[in-house]
Motif scaffolding. Sequence first.
Motif, PDB file in Angstrom:
ATOM      1  N   THR A 176       0.840  -1.192   0.000  1.00  0.00           N
ATOM      2  CA  THR A 176       0.000   0.000   0.000  1.00  0.00           C
ATOM      3  C   THR A 176       0.875   1.242   0.000  1.00  0.00           C
ATOM      4  O   THR A 176       2.025   1.208   0.469  1.00  0.00           O
ATOM      5  CB  THR A 176      -0.942   0.024   1.238  1.00  0.00           C
ATOM      6  N   VAL A 177       0.367   2.342  -0.541  1.00  0.00           N
ATOM      7  CA  VAL A 177       1.078   3.617  -0.516  1.00  0.00           C
ATOM      8  C   VAL A 177       1.163   4.090   0.935  1.00  0.00           C
ATOM      9  O   VAL A 177       0.198   3.998   1.691  1.00  0.00           O
ATOM     10  CB  VAL A 177       0.356   4.662  -1.397  1.00  0.00           C
ATOM     11  N   LEU A 216       5.510   7.114  -0.063  1.00  0.00           N
ATOM     12  CA  LEU A 216       6.180   5.971  -0.666  1.00  0.00           C
ATOM     13  C   LEU A 216       5.214   5.155  -1.490  1.00  0.00           C
ATOM     14  O   LEU A 216       4.126   4.792  -1.020  1.00  0.00           O
ATOM     15  CB  LEU A 216       6.786   5.073   0.421  1.00  0.00           C
ATOM     16  N   ASN A 217       5.619   4.841  -2.710  1.00  0.00           N
ATOM     17  CA  ASN A 217       4.824   3.979  -3.576  1.00  0.00           C
ATOM     18  C   ASN A 217       4.964   2.530  -3.129  1.00  0.00           C
ATOM     19  O   ASN A 217       5.830   2.184  -2.324  1.00  0.00           O
ATOM     20  CB  ASN A 217       5.286   4.150  -5.033  1.00  0.00           C
ATOM     21  N   LEU A 218       4.131   1.644  -3.684  1.00  0.00           N
ATOM     22  CA  LEU A 218       4.207   0.228  -3.371  1.00  0.00           C
ATOM     23  C   LEU A 218       5.608  -0.306  -3.627  1.00  0.00           C
ATOM     24  O   LEU A 218       6.266   0.086  -4.592  1.00  0.00           O
ATOM     25  CB  LEU A 218       3.222  -0.562  -4.238  1.00  0.00           C
ATOM     26  N   GLY A 219       6.070  -1.210  -2.774  1.00  0.00           N
ATOM     27  CA  GLY A 219       7.359  -1.852  -2.984  1.00  0.00           C
ATOM     28  C   GLY A 219       8.543  -0.917  -2.901  1.00  0.00           C
ATOM     29  O   GLY A 219       9.566  -1.160  -3.531  1.00  0.00           O
ATOM     30  N   SER A 220       8.427   0.150  -2.099  1.00  0.00           N
ATOM     31  CA  SER A 220       9.503   1.142  -2.006  1.00  0.00           C
ATOM     32  C   SER A 220      10.165   1.090  -0.639  1.00  0.00           C
ATOM     33  O   SER A 220       9.563   0.672   0.350  1.00  0.00           O
ATOM     34  CB  SER A 220       8.960   2.551  -2.268  1.00  0.00           C
ATOM     35  N   GLU A 221      11.409   1.543  -0.603  1.00  0.00           N
ATOM     36  CA  GLU A 221      12.184   1.513   0.635  1.00  0.00           C
ATOM     37  C   GLU A 221      13.188   2.659   0.622  1.00  0.00           C
ATOM     38  O   GLU A 221      13.831   2.913  -0.388  1.00  0.00           O
ATOM     39  CB  GLU A 221      12.920   0.178   0.761  1.00  0.00           C
ATOM     40  N   LEU A 222      13.285   3.363   1.752  1.00  0.00           N
ATOM     41  CA  LEU A 222      14.284   4.428   1.846  1.00  0.00           C
ATOM     42  C   LEU A 222      14.843   4.509   3.258  1.00  0.00           C
ATOM     43  O   LEU A 222      14.232   4.047   4.230  1.00  0.00           O
ATOM     44  CB  LEU A 222      13.736   5.784   1.393  1.00  0.00           C
ATOM     45  N   ILE A 223      16.019   5.125   3.346  1.00  0.00           N
ATOM     46  CA  ILE A 223      16.704   5.365   4.610  1.00  0.00           C
ATOM     47  C   ILE A 223      16.975   6.867   4.716  1.00  0.00           C
ATOM     48  O   ILE A 223      17.439   7.493   3.762  1.00  0.00           O
ATOM     49  CB  ILE A 223      18.031   4.590   4.679  1.00  0.00           C
ATOM     50  N   PHE A 224      16.656   7.447   5.890  1.00  0.00           N
ATOM     51  CA  PHE A 224      16.930   8.863   6.133  1.00  0.00           C
ATOM     52  C   PHE A 224      17.932   8.997   7.266  1.00  0.00           C
ATOM     53  O   PHE A 224      17.802   8.362   8.313  1.00  0.00           O
ATOM     54  CB  PHE A 224      15.649   9.613   6.508  1.00  0.00           C
ATOM     55  N   SER A 225      18.952   9.831   7.042  1.00  0.00           N
ATOM     56  CA  SER A 225      19.960  10.109   8.068  1.00  0.00           C
ATOM     57  C   SER A 225      20.158  11.615   8.141  1.00  0.00           C
ATOM     58  O   SER A 225      20.325  12.281   7.111  1.00  0.00           O
ATOM     59  CB  SER A 225      21.292   9.433   7.727  1.00  0.00           C
ATOM     60  N   ASN A 226      20.146  12.144   9.356  1.00  0.00           N
ATOM     61  CA  ASN A 226      20.278  13.587   9.555  1.00  0.00           C
ATOM     62  C   ASN A 226      21.673  13.904  10.090  1.00  0.00           C
ATOM     63  O   ASN A 226      22.032  13.501  11.192  1.00  0.00           O
ATOM     64  CB  ASN A 226      19.227  14.083  10.539  1.00  0.00           C
ATOM     65  N   TYR A 227      22.463  14.627   9.283  1.00  0.00           N
ATOM     66  CA  TYR A 227      23.820  14.998   9.658  1.00  0.00           C
ATOM     67  C   TYR A 227      23.889  16.488   9.998  1.00  0.00           C
ATOM     68  O   TYR A 227      22.955  17.249   9.712  1.00  0.00           O
ATOM     69  CB  TYR A 227      24.791  14.701   8.509  1.00  0.00           C
TER      70      TYR A 227
END
Length: 333
Positions: A122-123, A136-147
């Motif tokens: 699901t979105v 995020l669209n279906l089948g999506s993956e991301l990583i966020f890092s705050n520097y």
Amino acid sequence: MTDNSLSQAEYDAITDAAAHWCMRLHAVDCTAEERIAFEHWRDVHPLHAFEYEAMLEIWEVAGDLPRPEAVTSVARFKQAAPWRTVGIAAAVCALALPLAAYSGWNMGWLPNSYQHFEASDTVRQVTLSDGSQVELNLGSELIFSNYKDQRRVTLEKGEAFFSVSHDLAHPFVVRAADGRIRVTGTKFNVWMYEDQVRVNLIEGSVLVSSNDDLPGDGLRLGPAMQARYKHGDFTPQINQTYPNDNSLAWRSGKLVIDDLALNDALPLINRYLSKPVMVADHSTGTIRLGGIYNIKELNNLVASLPKVLPVYLTRNKEGNPVLNSIPQQTPKS
């Protein structure tokens, strides 16, 4: 994952061991005996495997953070190892030790915030720790890092629409495949399939580079512009989008294919499939397809293609569906 039967000291010892094994397994002089010992340690308790996987994510985030001058103080880890490996090892240890992590933040090569998001069937809408909104669209993956000096997203797979909070002194950088998108505050969409990336700008401006190793910040996009690149491209391809552009239809659960050749349409479809559809030859790839489809029902589209196109389906040895064009008979004279 936690185990209430363990004391805090025991839990911390497992975390430290996971950091140690992550460093050793990435070291150039790691022996076969050490790898066997690691496998034994990992299999002793489910928490060992869980903590090691968490360390691998930290390792991935830290992979290109340290600058050579920043890691001289931690060279005790392995004098003979490349500075990049030493720096990553220091980052893994530092994230396991809060005081060291604080120093890493001040030096600009460790994040003070780390988030990992996935959308499966699901979105999904998420809020990053800097206040930016991501869909995020279906089948999506991301990583966020705050520097300290930038906000960084790694799009592991799929597609995401970003509404970035403005911060001129703290730029927002998205890494997708080999390239990079750099902004300070804007709205844009990033689509990725294998090594292909497409960036659509809705509002504000972004700088797009097709290769993160190249000098400079890349090419600037304005509103209603699109950039495309793939592995090996020296610069992105830039073009203007049109008022009826349907590339963001996924946010309403739709995929719009506007009379595209199968060679261009299949990457848009395959993003949603567990087994990508292939074409048998060049002539099949030139057959055109159009229509509006529900992104949750694209598996049904594959089976229906022979009903709407002059093709038939086979499967290759890997089990992928393969589209084959039906030869056109020459009329008898």
